[in-house]
Write a protein that holds these residues in place. Structure first.
Motif, PDB file in Angstrom:
ATOM      1  N   TYR A  68       0.836  -1.203   0.000  1.00 37.92           N
ATOM      2  CA  TYR A  68       0.000   0.000   0.000  1.00 37.92           C
ATOM      3  C   TYR A  68       0.872   1.255   0.000  1.00 37.92           C
ATOM      4  CZ  TYR A  68      -3.556   3.342   1.602  1.00 37.92           C
ATOM      5  OH  TYR A  68      -4.401   4.420   1.720  1.00 37.92           O
ATOM      6  N   LEU A  69       1.885   1.277   0.884  1.00 40.97           N
ATOM      7  CA  LEU A  69       2.762   2.450   0.963  1.00 40.97           C
ATOM      8  C   LEU A  69       3.476   2.684  -0.365  1.00 40.97           C
ATOM      9  CD1 LEU A  69       5.104   3.406   3.886  1.00 40.97           C
ATOM     10  CD2 LEU A  69       5.946   3.452   1.557  1.00 40.97           C
ATOM     11  N   LEU A  70       3.983   1.618  -0.954  1.00 40.82           N
ATOM     12  CA  LEU A  70       4.761   1.769  -2.178  1.00 40.82           C
ATOM     13  C   LEU A  70       3.899   2.248  -3.337  1.00 40.82           C
ATOM     14  CD1 LEU A  70       7.683   1.442  -3.072  1.00 40.82           C
ATOM     15  CD2 LEU A  70       7.144  -0.874  -3.802  1.00 40.82           C
ATOM     16  N   GLN A  71       2.685   1.716  -3.472  1.00 41.69           N
ATOM     17  CA  GLN A  71       1.851   2.142  -4.588  1.00 41.69           C
ATOM     18  C   GLN A  71       1.336   3.567  -4.371  1.00 41.69           C
ATOM     19  OE1 GLN A  71      -1.462  -0.533  -5.063  1.00 41.69           O
ATOM     20  NE2 GLN A  71      -2.301  -0.165  -3.007  1.00 41.69           N
ATOM     21  N   ALA A  72       1.114   3.967  -3.118  1.00 38.46           N
ATOM     22  CA  ALA A  72       0.727   5.353  -2.846  1.00 38.46           C
ATOM     23  C   ALA A  72       1.865   6.304  -3.215  1.00 38.46           C
ATOM     24  CB  ALA A  72       0.351   5.510  -1.370  1.00 38.46           C
ATOM     25  N   LEU A  73       3.100   5.923  -2.842  1.00 37.86           N
ATOM     26  CA  LEU A  73       4.262   6.751  -3.172  1.00 37.86           C
ATOM     27  C   LEU A  73       4.429   6.884  -4.674  1.00 37.86           C
ATOM     28  CD1 LEU A  73       6.884   8.238  -2.347  1.00 37.86           C
ATOM     29  CD2 LEU A  73       8.022   6.017  -2.324  1.00 37.86           C
ATOM     30  N   ARG A  74       4.328   5.769  -5.401  1.00 42.10           N
ATOM     31  CA  ARG A  74       4.487   5.807  -6.860  1.00 42.10           C
ATOM     32  C   ARG A  74       3.403   6.681  -7.510  1.00 42.10           C
ATOM     33  NH1 ARG A  74       8.807   4.240  -5.643  1.00 42.10           N
ATOM     34  NH2 ARG A  74       9.705   2.186  -5.996  1.00 42.10           N
ATOM     35  N   PHE A  75       2.199   6.595  -6.975  1.00 41.74           N
ATOM     36  CA  PHE A  75       1.105   7.394  -7.543  1.00 41.74           C
ATOM     37  C   PHE A  75       1.388   8.880  -7.385  1.00 41.74           C
ATOM     38  CE2 PHE A  75      -2.840   9.766  -6.792  1.00 41.74           C
ATOM     39  CZ  PHE A  75      -3.460   9.583  -8.031  1.00 41.74           C
ATOM     40  N   VAL A  76       1.790   9.290  -6.177  1.00 40.92           N
ATOM     41  CA  VAL A  76       2.049  10.707  -5.939  1.00 40.92           C
ATOM     42  C   VAL A  76       3.252  11.174  -6.749  1.00 40.92           C
ATOM     43  CG1 VAL A  76       2.724  12.386  -4.179  1.00 40.92           C
ATOM     44  CG2 VAL A  76       1.000  10.658  -3.658  1.00 40.92           C
ATOM     45  N   GLN A  77       4.265  10.326  -6.878  1.00 40.81           N
ATOM     46  CA  GLN A  77       5.457  10.708  -7.623  1.00 40.81           C
ATOM     47  C   GLN A  77       5.196  10.813  -9.121  1.00 40.81           C
ATOM     48  OE1 GLN A  77       8.127   7.569  -6.373  1.00 40.81           O
ATOM     49  NE2 GLN A  77       9.189   8.902  -4.925  1.00 40.81           N
ATOM     50  N   ASP A  78       4.469   9.846  -9.670  1.00 38.47           N
ATOM     51  CA  ASP A  78       4.381   9.718 -11.128  1.00 38.47           C
ATOM     52  C   ASP A  78       3.096  10.278 -11.726  1.00 38.47           C
ATOM     53  OD1 ASP A  78       6.797   8.436 -10.895  1.00 38.47           O
ATOM     54  OD2 ASP A  78       5.959   6.426 -11.015  1.00 38.47           O
ATOM     55  N   ASP A  79       1.983  10.211 -10.988  1.00 38.31           N
ATOM     56  CA  ASP A  79       0.695  10.617 -11.548  1.00 38.31           C
ATOM     57  C   ASP A  79       0.299  12.041 -11.164  1.00 38.31           C
ATOM     58  OD1 ASP A  79       0.788   7.672 -11.624  1.00 38.31           O
ATOM     59  OD2 ASP A  79      -1.213   7.847 -12.462  1.00 38.31           O
ATOM     60  N   ILE A  80       0.915  12.584 -10.128  1.00 39.03           N
ATOM     61  CA  ILE A  80       0.684  13.980  -9.757  1.00 39.03           C
ATOM     62  C   ILE A  80       1.902  14.770 -10.226  1.00 39.03           C
ATOM     63  CG2 ILE A  80       0.206  15.586  -7.882  1.00 39.03           C
ATOM     64  CD1 ILE A  80      -1.959  13.489  -8.278  1.00 39.03           C
ATOM     65  N   ARG A  81       1.754  15.487 -11.326  1.00 45.88           N
ATOM     66  CA  ARG A  81       2.915  16.177 -11.885  1.00 45.88           C
ATOM     67  C   ARG A  81       3.292  17.369 -11.016  1.00 45.88           C
ATOM     68  NH1 ARG A  81      -1.378  17.769 -15.071  1.00 45.88           N
ATOM     69  NH2 ARG A  81      -1.586  19.997 -15.546  1.00 45.88           N
ATOM     70  N   TYR A  82       4.552  17.746 -11.132  1.00 44.44           N
ATOM     71  CA  TYR A  82       5.064  18.828 -10.296  1.00 44.44           C
ATOM     72  C   TYR A  82       4.713  20.175 -10.918  1.00 44.44           C
ATOM     73  CZ  TYR A  82       8.086  21.596  -7.336  1.00 44.44           C
ATOM     74  OH  TYR A  82       8.554  22.532  -6.440  1.00 44.44           O
ATOM     75  N   MET A  83       3.957  20.987 -10.157  1.00 46.07           N
ATOM     76  CA  MET A  83       3.616  22.344 -10.575  1.00 46.07           C
ATOM     77  C   MET A  83       3.143  23.100  -9.343  1.00 46.07           C
ATOM     78  SD  MET A  83       3.395  24.506 -13.057  1.00 46.07           S
ATOM     79  CE  MET A  83       2.879  26.214 -13.012  1.00 46.07           C
ATOM     80  N   GLY A  84       3.788  24.215  -9.020  1.00 48.28           N
ATOM     81  CA  GLY A  84       3.423  24.960  -7.824  1.00 48.28           C
ATOM     82  C   GLY A  84       2.881  26.333  -8.132  1.00 48.28           C
TER      83      GLY A  84
END
Length: 842
Positions: free
Chosen positions: A289-305
């Motif tokens: 669960y932790l690993l797939q949550a981390l991958r989702f936030v890293q890869d599917d939420i693009r960086y833009m502030g």
């Protein structure tokens, strides 16, 4: 397109605040009278103007910052460089007001404020990093500026970021690269404020006084210095003179501020659905669960502030971040925390400083001590530092590398101090440069490069490969090897293989090197020079052992680097290994040879991100030692056609000598053959060969065959090898080496003749056989030991480490220990070898 769309959407919301106001100077200013008759040292003026006045007054209670400047233009260069005015501000919470713009000329004042046509430019210097802050620059180009003019202007910026609730947290710098004649800064605060000062790099303590019921802290000294062009400076090193001002008494209070800033409601329907999907896919495994949550936030939420106003420090609601599928570091961190907490995994925001790293612990507590947000998670009593901005991070949870952030402030209600981010898992880079050197100067050489990246080095390489076209990659790599080896062309395209599960990336390169052998005019030989550039680039090369600032080195870094040379002839090397180790790095170099293969091995690993000043003299010495082994010259004289083509013919000198030796030893063997132990005339009875002697018979039959095979393989019969010895500068006296090779060949022929004699004596059951066998084993033992020792001494070969090696003295000793006692003690041995020599009947 996203950035342009954001600008179009957000600009109308900001437009009403895009205004430069004018007013008289504020009434709250502390009186300050500069000495405008003073002049600087003319030698220190470089841009054609200097600052006659720099005045800055900050009223903390009114949230107002007043700035007052006078520029003295002294040349045409000053007109070019000093005729613009620019001020940065954030219209979300700041108001810009100009009080004065005057040109002093020939005793007159020319007021330029009423007609000043400011251009309001969106600053956004961080758009390349996908950060939109909403800051603006008020920009004014002054007209009719002349040599000798004084440009005086003053303005105030009112307001501060509401996220800090009016608390003081700033840095006041006292450094300049141009002369400042009159310098004054102050800070005006209420006596009730509990503020703390920390001075850096010998900054002066402020003068304190009371004024109108307030406390005033004043500074009137500036550190004018030359531009610092020093290379290899750690990111955390700050040589400037400055004072830090903070109203936060401890890291505990900063953490409590963070708790308030990062509050978030319960997950909405969209986020709750995503959490449920993660739980179902994890099937009850919290690590999955932790690993797939981390991958989702890293890869599917693009960086833009979009860091406007208080959102410079306040994260957006996780539901909003999920819906828009973008966010900055704090947005990603809070989203990841929310997802992990929903499955009862301990997860908290953690603030770090990617520049200061561990040095963040040396400054006063404040929210502005940090520039990045990550997640501190605990699962099964193991701590994980999770960075949601690290796209392309792969591998299992157990192999996850801790980011090199030094210290972190974990945002919890129990935090009282910074927490070390201790790296326990590190990456590694392995490079193999494999050269095939041709046997002819007119042939092309080959270069194969295999680079393997592990763990966080694989993450970095994966991100680089994703952001770079293979065409550009090949162009860059080719330029690298062209610089080192000249006329290099790509033989095959670069290939990559990504082992996601093991978080390993393999990169393969293939090149042809034209004219790889260079003519060495000084020796009339061919020359090839290796360059250990992959290792060289990992170091910060300096030569000044008196340097007074630390030297940055790459950390964490672990490089396993080999240059492997396949040569046309056998080589030997006179290369001394190098081993350096201290608390900052370790370096190892060895050179080995295996037949026609030369292997240069380097290993460099760092334990710190810098070399402190106290260790720099030793570091400079170590660099010189390392530099001496980063290249190696191989010289070769191909000689005749036979030397260029080793299979063309043999070494006739060795062949003739071998035949001569064979004749001599055959004659000696025949003389010994006629010798007998039994007195003349006696004819004792002899038992037939049987029992354990059958095993000895088999060995005696195969021993001459092994001797013949070994002689045929001897390098002394290879003419190309014989000639190449003269090129070997590392071998010392070449005549001694060649004489050794001849003697080695002579002894081997002697052992061949002896082994044949032994077989004849054995099958004729001669009475001289036991003595001859014992002597053979003794000579073999001495010869093997002497041959190994001389080979090691002359050719610097490794001594055999395996006691069961075919060239070990163990074998003749073992055979002698078995068969000699057997022949002397056993009845069959005594009664079998009894036959004397019988001359042929004529």
């Amino acid at each position: 397109m996203l950035v342009l769309s954001l600008l179009l959407i957000l600009t109308p919301a900001i437009a009403p605040a895009q205004k430069v106001n004018t007013s008289p100077a504020p009434a709250w200013l502390v009186p300050f009278t500069p000495d405008l008759s003073k002049k600087p040292n003319a030698k220190n003026i470089s841009d054609g103007y200097y600052l006659l006045l720099l005045e800055e007054q900050r009223h903390a209670e009114l949230k107002s910052n007043y700035q007052h400047f006078i520029r003295q233009i002294i040349s045409e260069a000053g007109i070019q460089n000093g005729s613009e005015i620019s001020v940065d501000y954030d219209p979300q919470y700041e108001k810009l007001t100009f009080h004065k713009i005057v040109i002093h000329r020939d005793g007159k004042e020319i007021n330029r404020l009423p007609g000043a046509a400011f251009k309001l430019l969106q600053k956004e210097q961080d758009l390349s990093r996908f950060i939109y802050s909403g800051t603006y620059t008020a920009y004014l180009i002054l007209e009719d500026v002349r040599k000798g003019d004084q440009i005086e202007y003053a303005y105030s910026i009112n307001g501060d970021n509401p996220i800090f609730n009016g608390k003081l947290d700033s840095r006041i710098y006292f450094v300049a690269y141009e002369p400042i004649v009159n310098y004054y800064k102050n800070l005006i605060v209420s006596p009730q404020r509990q503020i703390r000062f920390k001075r850096y790099n010998n900054a002066a303590a402020p003068l304190q006084k009371s004024w109108n019921g307030l406390t005033v802290y004043e500074w009137n000294k500036v550190d004018v210095r030359e531009t610092d062009n020093t290379n290899f400076v750690p990111s955390w090193y700050n040589p400037f003179t400055y004072v830090q001002v903070s109203e936060y008494p401890s890291w505990k209070e900063v953490a409590q501020w963070g708790m308030k800033v990062n509050q978030t409601p319960a997950p909405g329907p969209l986020l709750a659905g995503k959490i449920a999907a993660f739980k179902k896919a994890a099937n009850g495994n919290p690590a999955t669960y932790l690993l797939q949550a981390l991958r989702f936030v890293q890869d599917d939420i693009r960086y833009m502030g979009i860091e406007m106003g208080e959102y410079s420090h306040r994260p957006n609601n996780p539901d909003r971040v999920l819906a828009q599928r973008f966010g900055d570091c704090k947005d990603k961190a809070l989203l990841l925390c929310t997802i992990l907490r929903a499955n009862n995994i301990v997860a908290d925001m953690a603030y770090v400083n990617t520049d200061l790293r561990e040095a963040v612990s040396e400054i006063l507590p404040s929210p502005n001590a940090f520039n990045h947000a990550i997640v501190h998670a605990v699962l099964n009593n193991k701590v994980y530092w999770l960075d949601g901005t690290m796209s392309y991070q792969r591998g299992s949870l157990a192999d996850l590398c801790e980011p090199d952030y030094g210290r972190a402030l974990v945002v919890t209600d129990t935090t009282t101090q910074l927490t070390p981010v201790i790296p326990t898992t590190r990456g590694k880079i392995a490079v193999r440069e494999i050269f095939t050197l041709p046997d002819d100067a007119n042939k092309d050489g080959k270069l194969e490069v295999v680079t393997t990246y592990h763990r966080d080095d694989a993450d970095a390489q994966r991100a680089e490969l994703a952001g770079t076209s293979m065409k550009d990659k090949e162009k860059s790599y080719l330029a690298f090897y062209k610089k080192l080896y000249g006329d290099v062309v790509i033989r095959d395209s670069i290939t990559t293989r990504d082992s996601v599960a093991g978080n390993t990336i393999y990169v393969n390169e293939s090149y042809l090197v034209h004219d790889i052998w260079k003519n060495d005019s000084s020796s009339n030989k061919l020359l090839f020079t290796t360059n250990a550039q992959s290792f060289y680039d990992a170091l910060s090369f300096i030569s000044d052992d008196k340097r007074k600032i630390p030297v940055s080195i790459r950390y964490p870094y672990d490089l396993d680097y080999q240059i492997i040379l396949h040569t046309p002839v056998k080589w030997s090397l006179d290369q001394t290994p190098l081993h350096l180790q201290n608390e900052y790095y370790t370096f190892d170099y060895t050179a080995t040879i295996k037949e026609q293969q030369v292997i240069l091995s380097y290993h460099f690993k760092t334990f710190s991100d810098h070399i402190p000043v106290k260790f720099i003299p030793q570091y400079v010495k170590d660099l010189k030692k390392m530099n001496e082994v980063t290249s190696m010259d191989l010289t070769w004289n191909p000689g005749t056609a036979a030397a260029r083509h080793p299979d063309g013919k043999g070494n006739w000198l060795a062949i003739v000598l071998a035949l001569l030796f064979a004749g001599v030893f055959a004659g000696l063997a025949f003389i010994f053959y006629k010798h007998s132990v039994t007195p003349a005339g006696e004819t004792p009875e002899s038992l037939p060969i049987g029992g354990g002697l059958v095993l000895l018979a088999i060995g005696l039959v195969f021993t001459p065959m092994g001797e013949i095979t070994g002689i045929c393989k001897m390098a002394v019969f290879d003419y190309s090898y014989w000639i190449s010895i003269s090129d070997r500068q590392d071998l010392g006296n070449i005549t001694v080496v060649q004489l050794f090779l001849i003697m080695e060949m002579m002894v081997n022929i002697f052992m061949l003749a002896y082994s044949i004699l032994l077989a004849v004596l054995f099958f004729q059951r001669r009475d001289t056989f036991p003595f001859a066998l014992a002597t053979f084993y003794f000579i073999a033992t001495v010869f093997i030991y002497a041959d190994n020792s001389l080979n090691h001494y002359l050719f610097k070969t490794e001594k055999p480490k395996d006691i069961f090696n075919i060239n070990s003295i163990l074998w003749p000793l073992l055979r002698m220990a078995i068969w000699v006692p057997y022949l002397l003690i056993s009845q069959r041995g005594k009664n079998t070898f009894t036959m004397p020599y019988r001359p042929p009947q004529g």
